[in-house]
Design a protein around this motif. Structure first.
Motif, PDB file in Angstrom:
ATOM      1  N   VAL A  29       0.906  -1.374   0.151  1.00 57.29           N
ATOM      2  CA  VAL A  29      -0.027   0.082  -0.200  1.00 57.29           C
ATOM      3  C   VAL A  29       0.857   1.240   0.013  1.00 57.29           C
ATOM      4  O   VAL A  29       0.646   2.236  -0.638  1.00 57.29           O
ATOM      5  CB  VAL A  29      -0.833  -0.030   1.410  1.00 57.29           C
ATOM      6  CG1 VAL A  29      -1.550   1.196   1.336  1.00 57.29           C
ATOM      7  CG2 VAL A  29      -1.940  -1.190   1.087  1.00 57.29           C
ATOM      8  N   VAL A  30       1.836   1.307   0.855  1.00 54.42           N
ATOM      9  CA  VAL A  30       2.800   2.332   0.938  1.00 54.42           C
ATOM     10  C   VAL A  30       3.537   2.662  -0.506  1.00 54.42           C
ATOM     11  O   VAL A  30       3.682   3.478  -1.039  1.00 54.42           O
ATOM     12  CB  VAL A  30       3.879   2.116   2.155  1.00 54.42           C
ATOM     13  CG1 VAL A  30       4.739   3.269   1.988  1.00 54.42           C
ATOM     14  CG2 VAL A  30       2.969   2.269   3.479  1.00 54.42           C
ATOM     15  N   GLY A  31       4.140   1.398  -1.009  1.00 46.97           N
ATOM     16  CA  GLY A  31       4.714   1.377  -2.208  1.00 46.97           C
ATOM     17  C   GLY A  31       3.845   1.967  -3.468  1.00 46.97           C
ATOM     18  O   GLY A  31       4.311   2.733  -4.184  1.00 46.97           O
ATOM     19  N   ALA A  32       2.553   1.517  -3.258  1.00 44.09           N
ATOM     20  CA  ALA A  32       1.681   2.034  -4.449  1.00 44.09           C
ATOM     21  C   ALA A  32       1.404   3.470  -4.084  1.00 44.09           C
ATOM     22  O   ALA A  32       1.494   4.089  -5.295  1.00 44.09           O
ATOM     23  CB  ALA A  32       0.313   1.312  -4.267  1.00 44.09           C
ATOM     24  N   ALA A  33       1.167   4.059  -3.041  1.00 44.31           N
ATOM     25  CA  ALA A  33       1.172   5.362  -2.872  1.00 44.31           C
ATOM     26  C   ALA A  33       2.495   6.334  -3.486  1.00 44.31           C
ATOM     27  O   ALA A  33       2.127   7.235  -4.097  1.00 44.31           O
ATOM     28  CB  ALA A  33       0.915   5.795  -1.498  1.00 44.31           C
ATOM     29  N   LEU A  34       3.506   5.541  -3.054  1.00 45.87           N
ATOM     30  CA  LEU A  34       4.769   6.358  -3.623  1.00 45.87           C
ATOM     31  C   LEU A  34       4.970   6.161  -5.011  1.00 45.87           C
ATOM     32  O   LEU A  34       5.314   6.961  -5.580  1.00 45.87           O
ATOM     33  CB  LEU A  34       6.055   5.598  -2.720  1.00 45.87           C
ATOM     34  CG  LEU A  34       6.310   5.993  -1.372  1.00 45.87           C
ATOM     35  CD1 LEU A  34       7.433   5.238  -1.034  1.00 45.87           C
ATOM     36  CD2 LEU A  34       6.603   7.506  -1.167  1.00 45.87           C
ATOM     37  N   GLY A  35       4.272   5.002  -5.712  1.00 51.90           N
ATOM     38  CA  GLY A  35       4.544   4.981  -7.070  1.00 51.90           C
ATOM     39  C   GLY A  35       3.699   5.987  -7.834  1.00 51.90           C
ATOM     40  O   GLY A  35       3.966   6.643  -8.808  1.00 51.90           O
TER      41      GLY A  35
END
Length: 183
Positions: free
Chosen positions: A54-60
């Motif tokens: 979820v954090v990675g998706a937001a950063l992407g």
């Protein structure tokens, strides 16, 4: 969206792809770190990997939006991509606009080759540690590195080369669009 402009369907799909890439990277990275202390199991991937995804998706998504802002907004980024795809800069575009835009696209070739080299090294490192991480994590990592390297070879590098070639052709043709005193 602030300084990005209105997104069309392709822009929304690109944001979705950025979210998927970021989520994949987040899951793999956190599970890789966690596997140093615990055995890689499905429970570890789910319990630690999903929040990291979820954090990675937001950063992407944030990274893609930032890229569009830096390019002058989504519409400008798409226009430059269209110039490269059509192999033509419209005569109405002044050089102070098309030169930096195409130069920014051309400069991505170095980053693309850097990703390819890193992906080869990371894949070799991942395979050398397969016993430590187990087949699940090793497979996830290898898939991530191969995907990043393939994207660079198939998309980033050819597009950067095409932008550089277009920039040289347009400059050689003496395009001085936007200046009424020039032919």
């Amino acid at each position: 969206m602030d300084r990005v402009g209105v997104l069309d369907e392709a822009g929304r799909l690109r944001l979705l792809g950025s979210a998927g890439t970021g989520a994949s990277f987040g899951v793999v990275l956190v599970v890789l770190v966690a596997s140093s202390w615990a055995t890689t199991t499905t429970a570890l991937v789910v319990g630690v990997g999903i929040p990291a995804g979820v954090v990675g998706a937001a950063l992407g998504v944030w990274t893609q939006l930032r890229s569009w802002r830096a390019a002058g907004g989504y519409e400008q980024a798409v226009a430059v991509q269209r110039w490269v795809a059509d192999e033509h800069v419209p005569a109405t575009v002044p050089p102070d606009e098309w030169v930096p835009a195409l130069q920014a696209q051309a400069d991505r070739e170095g980053a693309g080759w850097g990703k390819v080299v890193l992906c080869v090294l990371w894949t070799a490192m991942t395979l050398s540690m397969a016993e430590q991480h187990g087949p699940l994590l090793t497979g996830l990592l290898v898939a991530l590195w191969v995907g990043i390297g393939t994207w660079s070879v198939a998309w980033v590098i050819p597009r950067a080369r095409a932008a550089r070639a277009l920039m040289h052709r347009t400059a050689a043709s003496g395009q001085t669009a936007g200046r009424p005193d020039q032919p």
